[in-house]
Design an enzyme around this catalytic site. Structure first.
Site, short mmCIF file in Angstrom:
data_model
loop_
_atom_site.label_atom_id
_atom_site.label_comp_id
_atom_site.label_asym_id
_atom_site.label_seq_id
_atom_site.Cartn_x
_atom_site.Cartn_y
_atom_site.Cartn_z
NE ARG A 36 -11.11 -5.88 2.53
CZ ARG A 36 -10.75 -5.33 1.71
NH1 ARG A 36 -11.05 -5.13 0.38
NH2 ARG A 36 -11.47 -4.24 1.77
CE LYS A 199 -10.87 5.88 -10.05
NZ LYS A 199 -11.74 6.03 -9.90
N GLY A 355 -8.25 -2.26 2.10
CA GLY A 355 -7.60 -2.97 1.35
C GLY A 355 -6.50 -2.92 1.15
N GLY A 378 -13.85 2.13 2.60
CA GLY A 378 -15.03 2.79 2.54
C GLY A 378 -16.21 2.52 3.42
P1 ADP Z 1 -7.31 1.54 0.34
O1 ADP Z 1 -7.32 0.36 -0.73
O2 ADP Z 1 -6.87 1.93 1.30
O3 ADP Z 1 -8.48 1.90 0.31
P2 ADP Z 1 -7.16 3.15 -1.91
O4 ADP Z 1 -7.31 1.71 -3.03
O5 ADP Z 1 -7.55 4.35 -2.65
O6 ADP Z 1 -6.90 2.98 -0.73
O7 ADP Z 1 -5.22 3.43 -3.08
C1 ADP Z 1 -4.36 2.63 -2.83
C2 ADP Z 1 -3.35 3.05 -4.57
O8 ADP Z 1 -2.67 4.58 -4.32
C3 ADP Z 1 -2.01 2.20 -4.33
O9 ADP Z 1 -2.27 1.43 -5.15
C4 ADP Z 1 -1.54 2.71 -4.45
O10 ADP Z 1 0.00 2.55 -4.69
C5 ADP Z 1 -1.72 4.30 -5.07
N1 ADP Z 1 -1.32 6.05 -4.58
C6 ADP Z 1 -1.32 6.46 -3.32
N2 ADP Z 1 0.12 7.44 -3.93
C7 ADP Z 1 -0.24 7.68 -4.80
C8 ADP Z 1 0.24 8.49 -6.19
N3 ADP Z 1 1.08 9.61 -5.34
N4 ADP Z 1 0.62 8.22 -7.23
C9 ADP Z 1 -0.09 7.19 -7.64
N5 ADP Z 1 -0.64 5.90 -6.92
C10 ADP Z 1 -0.51 6.89 -5.77
MG MG Z 2 -7.54 -0.32 -2.82
#
Ligand code: ADP
Ligand code: MG
Length: 400
Positions: A36, A199, A355, A378
């Site tokens: 970023r 989430k 991210g 998002g």
């Molecule tokens: P992004 O940043 O790409 O939008 P998110 O922030 O929504 O993605 O999610 C990323 C996080 O989700 C990572 O830190 C990862 O460890 C967690 N994660 C993925 N699968 C699982 C799981 N099965 N249990 C707990 N955490 C998880």
């Molecule tokens: Mg994230």
């Protein structure tokens, strides 16, 4: 684009306030992934080269209005200085006398980063007094290059625009919008979305509106367990958002009614803890032991997802398939990244946003093989849903 931007407006020899998205992962007091920061370089370089004093502001994490030393932007200033090859100043607050004195004293070509905006609750409240205080740093121009924050109506993305002469888009903002617009308007089909991450909340809404746009929806990551629970399965100690189970169930039946393929994993890696001390075992999703939690998708799922994506012409990916930060649980996420790279080689348009997802693509070594690496998770999803981004709406109209 009918909005003013750095492409069409000349900004020279002023104090310019620039909203960037430096919400990067930190590892201790160092920047973990600098994607970023790199993405904002063209705007920063351009403005500094034109003899402007460049005042940068960003949020980092969710300090919720508290000063949290572990969420300081200081390490970002250090990394930016290395990447930029010129000094980058840093000031311990984003508003107030100390900050204003610093920004007033800047010389042409100087670059200064203000401390984390979200150390003030007024930022996310879009408080007008706070927005006005931010705007005081600028002589007349505000540049928004924080595509990743454009879906939020905060003081630094929306409020501030009322107190400057002109609010214009930076190069990153332009690039993201120019890339995503055709995808939103006429995506090549079949069109698939791959969603994962931690989430469900916040992403459920996205899923509901993506349902009317995509042909295939693949779900992995922690959010899969809320869906599996909605289907009546016992998911052990896996991460579940109980209050969203009902909504997840509605989405499943919605997808069926619309004839959209909603794919949930059939197997997963189940471990006794999330820290990597237990390598875990592969189990079918209907046989997750009660004392274990799902930390990655399993090999059968990886293979099935790959087959399902093979004919797709457009694939949008947000959210890792598992806890990819731990090598032992990164298999599914790395495989997804490679699958997208292969699809791109074969002519598909692929977009990764978010991210952590971008960090995963970088970790897999495929980031530069994908069609578009969006700095916004998002924001890119909401844009692809067809929503207007408040941070974009607030920019000054192009004068015709
Ligand atoms: P992004 O940043 O790409 O939008 P998110 O922030 O929504 O993605 O999610 C990323 C996080 O989700 C990572 O830190 C990862 O460890 C967690 N994660 C993925 N699968 C699982 C799981 N099965 N249990 C707990 N955490 C998880
Ligand atoms: Mg994230």
């Amino acid at each position: 684009m009918p909005k003013q931007s750095l492409k069409t407006v000349s900004v020279a020899r002023e104090r310019v306030l620039v909203r960037v998205d430096f919400n990067v992962p930190l590892q201790g007091d160092k920047v973990g992934d600098d994607t970023r920061i790199r993405a904002a370089l063209p705007t920063i370089r351009h403005l500094a080269d034109k003899g402007n004093a460049v005042i940068l502001m960003s949020h980092l994490g969710r300090p919720k209005g508290q000063v949290k030393p572990e969420l300081t932007l200081k390490p970002v200033a250090t990394r930016l200085q290395e990447l930029l090859g010129r000094p980058v100043g840093f000031v311990e607050d984003c508003v107030g006398e100390v900050a204003e004195t610093r920004t007033r004293s800047l010389q042409p070509g100087d670059v200064l980063l203000l401390e984390n905006l979200r150390f003030h609750r007024e930022e996310t409240d879009n408080d007008q007094t706070f927005a006005r205080a931010l705007a005081r740093h600028a002589e007349r121009t505000y540049v928004n290059d924080a595509f990743g924050a454009a879906h939020r109506a905060h003081a630094s993305t929306v409020g501030v625009t009322a107190f400057v002469d002109r609010a214009i888009a930076g190069y990153l903002m332009i690039r993201e919008l120019e890339y995503l617009l055709p995808l939103m308007e006429h995506p090549g089909r079949p069109y698939a979305a791959v969603l994962g991450g931690a989430k469900v909340s916040g992403k459920l809404e996205v899923i509901e509106s993506l349902l009317v746009r995509v042909d295939r929806l693949l779900i992995g990551g922690a959010m899969m367990f809320t869906f599996l629970k909605a289907k009546g399965l016992d998911v052990g100690r896996s991460l579940v958002e109980d209050e969203l189970v009902e909504t997840a169930g509605r989405i499943v039946s919605d997808a069926a009614a619309r004839n959209i393929d909603l794919l949930l994993p059939e197997d997963c890696l189940a471990a006794s803890s999330i820290d990597g001390s237990d390598p875990g075992v592969v189990v079918p999703v209907n046989a997750i032991p009660p004392d274990r939690m799902g930390v990655d998708v399993g090999p059968a799922t990886i293979e099935r997802f790959r087959k399902y994506l093979a004919p797709c012409k457009t694939v949008v990916w947000n959210g890792p398939m598992g806890v990819f930060e731990v090598d032992a649980y990164a298999t599914g996420t790395m495989a997804m990244a490679r699958t997208l790279a292969e699809l791109t080689d074969r002519g598909a348009t692929t977009v990764v946003g978010g991210g952590d997802s971008v960090a995963a693509a970088v970790k897999a070594g495929v980031a530069d093989r994908l069609s578009h690496v969006s700095t916004g998770g998002g924001a890119s999803l909401e844009f692809l849903e067809g929503k207007e981004l408040p941070g974009v709406v607030a920019l000054s109209e192009e004068r015709t």
